[in-house]
Design a protein around this motif. Structure first.
Motif, PDB file in Angstrom:
ATOM      1  N   MET A 208       0.854  -1.180   0.000  1.00  0.00           N
ATOM      2  CA  MET A 208       0.000   0.000   0.000  1.00  0.00           C
ATOM      3  C   MET A 208       0.892   1.233   0.000  1.00  0.00           C
ATOM      4  SD  MET A 208      -2.801   1.011   2.928  1.00  0.00           S
ATOM      5  CE  MET A 208      -4.015  -0.161   2.350  1.00  0.00           C
ATOM      6  N   GLU A 209       0.420   2.298  -0.606  1.00  0.00           N
ATOM      7  CA  GLU A 209       1.141   3.562  -0.575  1.00  0.00           C
ATOM      8  C   GLU A 209       1.387   3.932   0.886  1.00  0.00           C
ATOM      9  OE1 GLU A 209      -0.174   6.936   0.321  1.00  0.00           O
ATOM     10  OE2 GLU A 209       1.860   7.584  -0.123  1.00  0.00           O
ATOM     11  N   ARG A 210       2.579   4.406   1.184  1.00  0.00           N
ATOM     12  CA  ARG A 210       3.004   4.589   2.580  1.00  0.00           C
ATOM     13  C   ARG A 210       2.109   5.515   3.402  1.00  0.00           C
ATOM     14  NH1 ARG A 210       9.014   3.041   3.890  1.00  0.00           N
ATOM     15  NH2 ARG A 210       9.059   1.273   2.488  1.00  0.00           N
ATOM     16  N   GLU A 211       1.696   6.620   2.839  1.00  0.00           N
ATOM     17  CA  GLU A 211       0.851   7.534   3.624  1.00  0.00           C
ATOM     18  C   GLU A 211      -0.528   6.932   3.886  1.00  0.00           C
ATOM     19  OE1 GLU A 211       1.643  10.205   5.455  1.00  0.00           O
ATOM     20  OE2 GLU A 211       3.639   9.568   4.824  1.00  0.00           O
ATOM     21  N   ALA A 212      -1.043   6.169   2.936  1.00  0.00           N
ATOM     22  CA  ALA A 212      -2.315   5.475   3.159  1.00  0.00           C
ATOM     23  C   ALA A 212      -2.143   4.437   4.262  1.00  0.00           C
ATOM     24  CB  ALA A 212      -2.800   4.817   1.863  1.00  0.00           C
ATOM     25  N   LEU A 213      -1.026   3.716   4.236  1.00  0.00           N
ATOM     26  CA  LEU A 213      -0.738   2.730   5.269  1.00  0.00           C
ATOM     27  C   LEU A 213      -0.617   3.406   6.631  1.00  0.00           C
ATOM     28  CD1 LEU A 213      -0.046  -0.161   6.133  1.00  0.00           C
ATOM     29  CD2 LEU A 213       2.339   0.326   5.491  1.00  0.00           C
ATOM     30  N   ARG A 214       0.103   4.513   6.674  1.00  0.00           N
ATOM     31  CA  ARG A 214       0.256   5.255   7.929  1.00  0.00           C
ATOM     32  C   ARG A 214      -1.110   5.673   8.475  1.00  0.00           C
ATOM     33  NH1 ARG A 214       4.868   7.728   9.651  1.00  0.00           N
ATOM     34  NH2 ARG A 214       5.722   7.785   7.559  1.00  0.00           N
TER      35      ARG A 214
END
Length: 166
Positions: free
Chosen positions: A69-75
Motif C-alpha cells: 500500500m502507498e506509505r501515507e495510506a498505510l500510515r
C-alpha cells in the motif's frame, strides 16, 4: 499446562527438543505447548540456517502474494487501527496484563510499552516502523508477487490474487 504448569512442560520440551526449548522462555505457556504439539506430530526439527519456507524447491506450486500500500495510506490506516484499539480499551488491557506479570514475549508486543506509558503517538510510530520492516522482509522473498491495494476494494484484490493462482 493447567495441571503441571509451564515449567514442567518446558522441562519436558527440553528433554524432547532441546533446540526448541532453548528459544522459548519457560513461562511462555502458549509457545511451550505449541512446541510440544509440534514435537508430538513430528513436525519440529532443528533449524538449518535460513528458512526454506518460500524456496523454489517447495513441494507444491504456490502463489506468494504480498499486499502493499502507498506509505501515507498505510500510515493513516495504522493510525485509525491504533485509535480503535485504544477506544476499545487496549490501554486498560495492557495495564491489567502488566499487573498480572505479563511474559517477556507479551511485553515485546508492538505497543505494549507505549500503551503502558500512555503514549499513543509513539505506538502509532512503532506500528508503522514494524509494518515497514515487514514490507522489507516480504520483498526479499523469492517469487513474491506484489499487489498494491491502495484505494482498492477487497473483492477486487481477491480477484487479482485468484487470477494469479490459475
Amino acid at each position: 499446562a493447567q495441571e503441571h504448569g509451564s515449567a514442567a512442560l518446558h522441562a519436558q520440551l527440553t528433554r524432547r527438543a532441546p533446540w526448541a526449548a532453548a528459544r522459548i522462555e519457560p513461562g511462555d505457556r502458549t509457545r511451550v505447548v505449541r512446541a510440544l504439539e509440534l514435537v508430538e506430530l513430528g513436525a519440529l526439527e532443528p533449524r538449518r540456517g535460513d528458512s526454506e519456507l518460500w524456496t523454489a524447491q517447495m513441494r507444491h506450486p504456490t502463489l506468494l502474494a504480498g499486499l502493499t500500500m502507498e506509505r501515507e495510506a498505510l500510515r493513516g490506516l495504522i493510525a485509525q487501527r491504533v485509535e480503535a484499539m485504544v477506544a476499545a480499551g487496549a490501554e486498560a488491557e495492557v495495564r491489567r496484563a502488566d499487573a498480572a506479570g505479563a511474559s517477556r514475549t507479551a511485553r515485546a508486543a508492538v505497543g505494549f510499552r507505549e500503551l503502558l506509558a500512555g503514549d499513543i503517538e509513539a505506538m502509532k510510530r512503532r506500528s508503522f516502523q514494524y509494518a515497514k520492516r515487514q514490507l522489507t522482509w516480504m520483498r526479499k522473498l523469492a517469487g513474491v508477487r506484489e499487489i498494491d491495494v491502495t484505494g482498492r476494494r477487497a473483492a477486487e484484490v481477491a480477484a487479482e490474487v485468484l487470477a494469479g493462482v490459475g
